[in-house]
Design a protein around this motif. Structure first.
Motif, PDB file in Angstrom:
ATOM      1  N   THR A   1     -34.072 -31.700 -36.310  1.00 44.92           N
ATOM      2  CA  THR A   1     -34.813 -31.447 -37.481  1.00 44.92           C
ATOM      3  C   THR A   1     -34.732 -29.600 -37.330  1.00 44.92           C
ATOM      4  OG1 THR A   1     -37.001 -31.796 -36.726  1.00 44.92           O
ATOM      5  CG2 THR A   1     -35.830 -33.237 -37.776  1.00 44.92           C
TER       6      THR A   1
ATOM      7  N   GLU B   1     -43.407 -32.367 -34.274  1.00 44.74           N
ATOM      8  CA  GLU B   1     -43.428 -32.450 -36.242  1.00 44.74           C
ATOM      9  C   GLU B   1     -43.682 -30.897 -36.820  1.00 44.74           C
ATOM     10  OE1 GLU B   1     -44.294 -35.432 -38.476  1.00 44.74           O
ATOM     11  OE2 GLU B   1     -42.154 -36.829 -37.347  1.00 44.74           O
TER      12      GLU B   1
ATOM     13  N   GLY C   1     -42.479 -27.242 -38.602  1.00 50.61           N
ATOM     14  CA  GLY C   1     -42.605 -27.466 -39.892  1.00 50.61           C
ATOM     15  C   GLY C   1     -43.559 -26.214 -40.038  1.00 50.61           C
TER      16      GLY C   1
ATOM     17  N   GLU D   1     -49.928 -27.396 -45.998  1.00 44.97           N
ATOM     18  CA  GLU D   1     -48.281 -28.681 -45.365  1.00 44.97           C
ATOM     19  C   GLU D   1     -47.552 -28.322 -45.426  1.00 44.97           C
ATOM     20  OE1 GLU D   1     -46.282 -29.755 -49.874  1.00 44.97           O
ATOM     21  OE2 GLU D   1     -48.248 -29.736 -50.071  1.00 44.97           O
TER      22      GLU D   1
ATOM     23  N   GLU E   1     -41.108 -30.722 -45.801  1.00 44.46           N
ATOM     24  CA  GLU E   1     -40.450 -32.770 -45.424  1.00 44.46           C
ATOM     25  C   GLU E   1     -38.768 -32.156 -44.886  1.00 44.46           C
ATOM     26  OE1 GLU E   1     -39.037 -36.736 -46.880  1.00 44.46           O
ATOM     27  OE2 GLU E   1     -39.976 -34.951 -48.316  1.00 44.46           O
TER      28      GLU E   1
ATOM     29  N   THR F   1     -35.139 -31.484 -44.653  1.00 44.60           N
ATOM     30  CA  THR F   1     -34.098 -31.539 -45.462  1.00 44.60           C
ATOM     31  C   THR F   1     -33.392 -30.821 -45.035  1.00 44.60           C
ATOM     32  OG1 THR F   1     -34.259 -30.621 -47.246  1.00 44.60           O
ATOM     33  CG2 THR F   1     -36.375 -32.501 -47.401  1.00 44.60           C
TER      34      THR F   1
END
Length: 405
Positions: free
Chosen positions: A236, A323, A327, A397, A400, A402
């Motif tokens: 990712t 993750e 992020g 936050e 996500e 994408t």
């Protein structure tokens, strides 16, 4: 027709360190700068420019040293892209995208796949293109025995007609399973169209491509083992890595605009007849503008360098990427992408305030810097990058993963 002057790079010492490679990029940029404005106007396919990138060895920068590559990391790659983009934004983009597509196998492939591909790419000095555009309909992938068959169309394929190999991406028919594969650019059924006709980045060969039953062995499906994909969080990292490349050729274009404008101001610009100064460089508003724009550019360059170091830590240990780490990195990239966009647009538009009316002549080509920045910064709305930062600051936050975050 491309008019880049051939250079015998074989007589120069081979780059070994990061500093050597950045110096090699600066030497290549000097060649590109001699006729950058004329080549921009001509808009011809950049075959000579890509040959220059190959002959100088820049295409092998990320490749393994034992196979003829530069053995460098992403930190060096970003500096190299920035240097090339100072002279020619289109070629800076082409080289940056080449590095990304060259890295695609390492991003999603198995160790065996990416080690083989990187060795072949370095030995043969392949130049990479890509037919991946998530805003189009998905390319459909079907099975035919031991082969995969790609069928569909993509609106953009940067590097297309000047590439040796092309990264394909599609979805298995009737599923949501994506697959990447790298194929020769002259593969049967792969047709690049000469329809890139935009105001900026004119030499990036970013026209559309048709895939009419392009075949490749199942073994080339990146990251698949026994026809099953083996996912990792590292997969990712595509978006933040891509966006940081964007940042660096934006900054290169902006730096090139400032350098070119400064040279014009020193040698050609005239002072204002009522200003009381004999030289344009002594005008207070000229001094203030160069100081303001340079300070802003240096600040974003420093942030970009810091973020590149943060990203390299993730690339150094792919299996350890979490993750949370992914992020946090995406947020940092989003922040520098937002600032680089704003500053590059400001620099490339305001240089005319310190060069004067005569600098707008077509022969000077100063407009190409703004056209290049304006064209590519529309790739994805920068407001959504600021949103990622704004959601992260008060609540932590994470974006996500994408195609664009």
């Amino acid at each position: 027709m491309s008019t880049v002057t051939p250079t015998d790079w074989s007589v120069r010492p081979a780059p070994r360190t990061a500093e050597d490679w950045t110096a090699r990029a600066a030497a290549v940029a000097a060649v590109l700068a001699t006729d950058a404005a004329a080549r921009d106007r001509a808009g011809a396919a950049p075959h000579a420019e890509v040959r220059l990138l190959k002959d100088s060895g820049l295409v092998t920068l990320l490749g393994p040293a034992e196979h003829g590559g530069g053995g460098q990391n992403w930190i060096t790659a970003h500096h190299v892209v920035r240097e090339i983009a100072k002279a020619d934004g289109s070629i800076g983009q082409l080289l940056g995208y080449h590095y990304l597509w060259n890295w695609a196998a390492r991003l999603v492939g198995t160790r065996e796949q990416w080690e083989h591909l990187e060795a072949e790419a370095a030995r043969n000095r392949w130049f990479f293109g890509g037919a991946v555009n998530p805003r189009d309909e998905d390319v459909v992938v079907t099975e035919d025995g031991d082969d995969l068959v790609f069928t569909g169309r993509k609106s953009f394929s940067t590097g297309s007609r000047v590439s040796d190999v092309t990264v394909l991406e599609g979805v298995f028919e009737g599923t949501d399973r994506h697959v990447f594969a790298i194929v020769p650019s002259d593969s049967e059924g792969l047709t690049f169209h000469d329809d890139w006709d935009n105001i900026g980045q004119r030499l990036t060969e970013s026209g559309s491509v048709t895939l009419d039953g392009v075949r490749t062995p199942w073994s080339s499906a990146a990251g698949y083992v026994d026809k099953e994909f083996r996912p990792r969080v590292y997969n990712t990292l595509n978006v933040p890595t891509i966006q940081l490349v964007f940042v660096n050729f934006y900054l290169g274009i902006a730096a090139g605009a400032l350098e070119t404008a400064a040279a014009y101001t020193r040698t050609k610009a005239r002072s204002w007849l009522h200003g009381g100064h004999d030289r344009a460089v002594d005008e207070p508003h000229v001094i203030d503008t160069y100081g303001d724009l340079t300070a802003k550019l240096w600040a974003v360059e420093a942030l970009a360098d810091a973020v590149a170091v943060e990203g390299q830590r993730l690339h150094d240990d792919p299996d350890a990427v979490t993750e949370q780490a992914r992020g946090d990195f995406e947020v940092r990239v989003a922040a520098v992408k937002a600032r680089a966009t704003d500053v590059a647009l400001e620099v490339t538009s305001r240089i005319f305030e310190v060069t004067g009316a005569r600098s707008t002549t077509t022969a000077e080509g100063l407009d190409r810097f703004w056209r290049n920045i304006r064209t590519h910064t529309l790739h994805d709305p920068v407001a959504y990058k600021r949103r990622e930062v704004g959601r992260w600051v008060p609540e932590g936050e994470l974006p996500e993963p994408t195609w664009y975050s």
